[in-house]
Motif scaffolding. Structure first.
Motif, mmCIF file in Angstrom:
data_model
loop_
_atom_site.group_PDB
_atom_site.id
_atom_site.type_symbol
_atom_site.label_atom_id
_atom_site.label_comp_id
_atom_site.label_asym_id
_atom_site.label_seq_id
_atom_site.Cartn_x
_atom_site.Cartn_y
_atom_site.Cartn_z
ATOM 1 N N MET A 65 -28.567 1.774 -21.067
ATOM 2 C CA MET A 65 -28.206 2.093 -20.572
ATOM 3 C C MET A 65 -28.303 3.101 -19.307
ATOM 4 S SD MET A 65 -24.813 4.226 -23.205
ATOM 5 C CE MET A 65 -24.621 3.174 -23.724
ATOM 6 N N ARG A 66 -27.035 3.396 -18.470
ATOM 7 C CA ARG A 66 -26.680 4.510 -16.976
ATOM 8 C C ARG A 66 -25.730 4.644 -17.739
ATOM 9 N NH1 ARG A 66 -31.196 2.914 -12.834
ATOM 10 N NH2 ARG A 66 -32.946 3.417 -14.100
ATOM 11 N N TYR A 67 -25.492 6.343 -17.421
ATOM 12 C CA TYR A 67 -24.784 6.952 -17.958
ATOM 13 C C TYR A 67 -24.563 8.458 -17.362
ATOM 14 C CZ TYR A 67 -20.206 8.364 -19.591
ATOM 15 O OH TYR A 67 -18.877 8.763 -19.816
ATOM 16 N N VAL A 73 -29.610 4.240 -28.923
ATOM 17 C CA VAL A 73 -27.463 4.184 -29.101
ATOM 18 C C VAL A 73 -27.346 2.791 -28.822
ATOM 19 C CG1 VAL A 73 -25.826 4.921 -27.512
ATOM 20 C CG2 VAL A 73 -27.544 5.978 -27.751
ATOM 21 N N LEU A 80 -31.672 8.652 -21.364
ATOM 22 C CA LEU A 80 -31.015 9.669 -20.328
ATOM 23 C C LEU A 80 -31.260 11.159 -20.169
ATOM 24 C CD1 LEU A 80 -27.551 8.051 -21.381
ATOM 25 C CD2 LEU A 80 -29.019 8.276 -19.213
ATOM 26 N N TRP A 133 -29.151 10.050 -15.837
ATOM 27 C CA TRP A 133 -30.086 10.116 -15.411
ATOM 28 C C TRP A 133 -30.282 10.356 -13.891
ATOM 29 C CZ3 TRP A 133 -25.775 6.768 -14.275
ATOM 30 C CH2 TRP A 133 -25.993 6.106 -13.069
ATOM 31 N N LEU A 180 -23.983 8.960 -27.673
ATOM 32 C CA LEU A 180 -25.688 9.653 -27.108
ATOM 33 C C LEU A 180 -26.017 11.176 -27.538
ATOM 34 C CD1 LEU A 180 -24.196 8.591 -23.571
ATOM 35 C CD2 LEU A 180 -26.011 7.727 -24.439
ATOM 36 N N TRP A 207 -19.500 -3.150 -23.233
ATOM 37 C CA TRP A 207 -20.009 -2.468 -22.232
ATOM 38 C C TRP A 207 -20.608 -3.086 -20.956
ATOM 39 C CZ3 TRP A 207 -23.418 1.086 -26.615
ATOM 40 C CH2 TRP A 207 -23.024 2.167 -27.518
ATOM 41 N N SER A 223 -31.953 11.644 -24.720
ATOM 42 C CA SER A 223 -31.333 10.910 -25.742
ATOM 43 C C SER A 223 -31.780 9.169 -24.956
ATOM 44 C CB SER A 223 -29.415 10.744 -25.410
ATOM 45 O OG SER A 223 -29.018 9.805 -25.879
ATOM 46 N N SER A 281 -31.135 5.719 -24.853
ATOM 47 C CA SER A 281 -29.898 4.779 -24.982
ATOM 48 C C SER A 281 -30.520 3.246 -25.527
ATOM 49 C CB SER A 281 -29.883 4.397 -23.506
ATOM 50 O OG SER A 281 -30.532 3.368 -22.469
ATOM 51 N N SER A 282 -31.755 2.896 -25.710
ATOM 52 C CA SER A 282 -32.077 1.526 -26.216
ATOM 53 C C SER A 282 -31.900 2.074 -27.891
ATOM 54 C CB SER A 282 -33.145 1.159 -25.875
ATOM 55 O OG SER A 282 -34.327 2.160 -25.795
#
Ligand SMILES: [Fe+2]
Length: 268
Positions: free
Chosen positions: A185-187, A138, A248, A102, A223, A150, A133, A135-136
Motif C-alpha cells: 500500500m502506498r498511502y 494490513v 509506511l 511513504w 494502519l 483499494w 506500519s 502494509s502487506s
C-alpha cells in the motif's frame, strides 16, 4: 539469537516485524557488509536496525549507498539532517508527530530504501520514535471486497513546497513491490492544517467528501493497529535501513524539550 556468518553479528527479531543486528566485535564497519547483502537483509526484515557499527561521515555514507543504488538527491544534497528547528516551516522539523507516509511521493521516483543514522537520540521516554506500519499485513487482514475497492482507488496529494518537497501527485493506493512482487500500500495520511505546519491535502478520487472521510478513518485505524506497527526507540549510533515499499512510516511526537538528530539517505 543466532549469529551471522558475515560478521560477528547477533541477530534479534523485533516485534511484530523487523530485525536487530548487533555487531559484537569492536572493529565492525558498515562498509564491510556488501550492499547486496544489506539489501537482502532489508527486504527480509522490512526494517533492519544495526547497532555497534560506527556512524559514517556523510561522504562515506553517500559513497557506500551509491554502491547499493542510485541516490535520490534534493536541493540540500543526498543526506538530510532531520533535526528539531526553533522556527520550523515544515512539520518534519517541529515537535509534533509525523503521520504515516511513504518517502518520495513528490519526488521524480520513490526510493526503494532509505537509511537513517542516529547522531543523537531523544532522551529516554522523550518520544520521537519512528513508527513503521506493515502494509502487506494490513492487506492480509482486510477482507477481499475491501482489497478489491483499494485496488481501484487513486489518491491525490497536494502540498505547498515550503520545505524541500511539494506539488501535486496522483498515486494508486496499491502497488507491487519491485523485488518481492507482493502487493503493498502506498498511502500518505492527511496533514491537517489545524495541527501541522505545511499541510498535505488528501483526496480520494471519485469519492464524495463524506465517503472519503469514512474511508480515510478506516484506513487510519487499520494502519495504526499495534499488531502491524513497530515503533523504533532510537539510541545514539543506531543505523536503520528501511524497505520504503513494504512499509509506511511516521513519527511519534517529542515530549517537552526532548530532541533528536537523524541523518537520512534515500536509495532509488
Ligand atoms: Fe519520511
Amino acid at each position: 539469537m543466532t549469529r551471522s556468518d558475515v560478521h560477528d553479528i547477533e541477530q534479534t527479531p523485533l516485534r511484530p516485524f523487523g530485525r536487530l543486528m548487533t555487531a559484537t566485535d569492536a572493529g565492525a564497519d558498515l562498509r564491510d557488509i556488501a550492499p547486496a547483502t544489506l539489501e537482502q537483509w532489508t527486504i527480509e526484515s522490512k526494517v533492519l536496525v544495526l547497532r555497534g557499527f560506527p556512524l559514517l561521515e556523510k561522504e562515506d555514507l553517500v559513497e557506500y549507498c551509491s554502491r547499493w543504488g542510485e541516490i535520490l538527491t534534493w536541493d540540500f544534497g543526498a543526506v538530510l539532517d532531520l533535526v528539531i528547528q526553533e522556527d520550523p516551516k515544515n512539520y518534519l522539523f517541529s515537535r509534533t508527530d509525523a503521520p504515516f507516509h511513504w518517502d518520495g511521493a513528490f519526488a521524480k521516483a520513490a526510493p526503494r530504501y532509505f537509511l537513517f543514522q542516529c547522531v543523537r537520540a531523544p532522551r529516554p521516554g522523550g518520544g520521537g520514535e519512528t513508527v513503521f506500519s506493515d502494509s502487506s499485513a494490513v492487506l492480509r487482514r482486510a477482507g477481499e471486497d475491501l482489497v478489491r475497492q483499494w485496488a481501484s482507488t487513486e489518491i491525490t496529494y497536494r502540498t505547498d513546497k515550503v520545505g524541500y518537497y511539494g506539488g501535486e501527485t496522483v498515486s494508486p493506493l496499491l502497488a507491487e513491490h519491485s523485488a518481492t512482487g507482493e502487493t503493498i500500500m502506498r498511502y500518505g495520511e492527511p496533514i491537517d492544517p489545524e495541527r501541522y505546519l505545511n499541510p498535505v491535502w488528501v483526496d480520494v478520487n471519485g469519492m464524495s467528501e463524506v465517503d472519503a472521510a469514512a474511508f480515510k478513518e478506516d484506513l487510519r485505524d487499520r494502519l495504526h493497529d499495534p499488531e502491524v506497527c513497530y515503533a523504533h526507540e532510537w539510541r545514539d549510533g543506531d543505523i536503520v535501513a528501511v524497505d520504503n515499499q513494504a512499509l509506511l512510516h511516521g513519527r511519534n511526537a517529542f515530549q517537552d524539550d526532548s530532541s533528536r538528530h537523524l541523518q537520512r539517505i534515500q536509495i532509488l
